[in-house]
Design an enzyme around this catalytic site. Structure first.
Site, PDB file in Angstrom:
ATOM      1  N   CYS A 159       0.847  -1.197   0.000  1.00 34.87           N
ATOM      2  CA  CYS A 159       0.000   0.000   0.000  1.00 34.87           C
ATOM      3  C   CYS A 159       0.884   1.249   0.000  1.00 34.87           C
ATOM      4  O   CYS A 159       1.997   1.244   0.519  1.00 34.87           O
ATOM      5  CB  CYS A 159      -0.909   0.007   1.228  1.00 34.87           C
ATOM      6  N   ASP A 161       0.356   3.796   1.677  1.00 33.96           N
ATOM      7  CA  ASP A 161       0.262   4.404   3.013  1.00 33.96           C
ATOM      8  C   ASP A 161       1.648   4.751   3.569  1.00 33.96           C
ATOM      9  O   ASP A 161       2.550   3.914   3.582  1.00 33.96           O
ATOM     10  CB  ASP A 161      -0.447   3.392   3.950  1.00 33.96           C
ATOM     11  N   ARG A 176       2.715   5.022   6.398  1.00 28.75           N
ATOM     12  CA  ARG A 176       3.133   4.322   7.623  1.00 28.75           C
ATOM     13  C   ARG A 176       3.670   2.920   7.340  1.00 28.75           C
ATOM     14  O   ARG A 176       3.988   2.182   8.270  1.00 28.75           O
ATOM     15  CB  ARG A 176       1.941   4.236   8.593  1.00 28.75           C
ATOM     16  N   HIS A 231      -2.031  -4.016   4.874  1.00 25.71           N
ATOM     17  CA  HIS A 231      -1.869  -3.598   6.270  1.00 25.71           C
ATOM     18  C   HIS A 231      -3.238  -3.391   6.889  1.00 25.71           C
ATOM     19  O   HIS A 231      -4.199  -3.016   6.210  1.00 25.71           O
ATOM     20  CB  HIS A 231      -1.011  -2.329   6.371  1.00 25.71           C
ATOM     21  N   CYS A 288      -6.380  -0.271   6.665  1.00 24.99           N
ATOM     22  CA  CYS A 288      -6.100   0.391   5.373  1.00 24.99           C
ATOM     23  C   CYS A 288      -7.261   1.312   4.966  1.00 24.99           C
ATOM     24  O   CYS A 288      -8.416   0.882   4.898  1.00 24.99           O
ATOM     25  CB  CYS A 288      -5.870  -0.661   4.295  1.00 24.99           C
TER      26      CYS A 288
END
Ligand code: CO
Length: 209
Positions: free
Chosen positions: A42, A44, A46, A98, A101
């Protein structure tokens, strides 16, 4: 501007640190990249691929998009996949989702986000296919997390359905596809499915060789 200046300062510090440990590091990287792994994860912020698995530049080929999707019409992802498999000859592909999400969450909601709706529509289809089981989960956070897992399982299958992967197997190239999930809460990776490493593990319907 101050913030961006600090990024350049960080960059110089990072490059210095690496050179202090191995003065030839960047010279070797210029000569070639030889990663054994393709990470599909992803976007993302993080979930930083290299850091999570402790790999240096040159060791992990990375493709990231919203909700770690592998879509059969996505030229970007398929080009990365082809390059990684045919030219870099990676041995492992890890689709890494993750928990929590945002892309997966968006696919469960009844509102519009614009262009993103078309992208996460693929996750919405995963939800629809498994809706009965998912709706039995009362806790909304847990339900999102379960769909995060099911989405990874689907994307692993999608990788195995490509002619890129199937041709590699047909030529005897060792290649395994893994489905992992990462928890932002504890920084740990978990395995979700047994790796797929040959055409016999792929549903007959999707065989193209
Ligand atoms: Co995400």
């Amino acid at each position: 501007m101050t913030d961006l200046k600090s990024l350049f300062a960080n960059n110089v510090e990072w490059a210095d640190q690496i050179k202090a440990e191995d003065p030839q590091f960047f010279n070797k990287l210029v000569a070639q990249q030889n990663p054994e792994y393709l990470w599909i994860g992803c976007a993302d912020s993080r979930v930083p691929a290299n850091e999570i698995v402790g790999l240096l530049p040159g060791e992990l080929f990375v493709h990231r998009n919203v909700a770690n999707l592998v879509i059969q019409t996505d030229l970007n992802c398929l080009s990365v996949l082809q390059f990684a498999v045919e030219y870099l000859k990676v041995k492992h592909i890890m689709v890494t989702g993750h928990y929590g999400c945002g892309g997966v969450k968006a696919a469960m909601e009844h509102k519009q986000l614009g262009m993103l709706d078309y992208w996460v529509r693929n996750v919405r289809d995963v939800y629809f296919a498994q809706q009965e089981k998912l709706d039995e989960i009362d806790d909304p956070e847990e339900r999102i997390d379960r769909l995060c897992e099911l989405n990874v399982v689907q994307q692993v299958a999608n990788v195995s359905h490509t002619n890129i992967v199937q041709n590699a197997w047909a030529q005897g190239q060792p290649l395994s596809i893994h489905g992992w999930i990462y928890s932002i809460k504890d920084g740990l990776l978990r395995k979700l499915v047994d790796p797929i490493h040959c055409i016999e593990q792929v549903d007959q319907h999707y065989h193209m060789v």
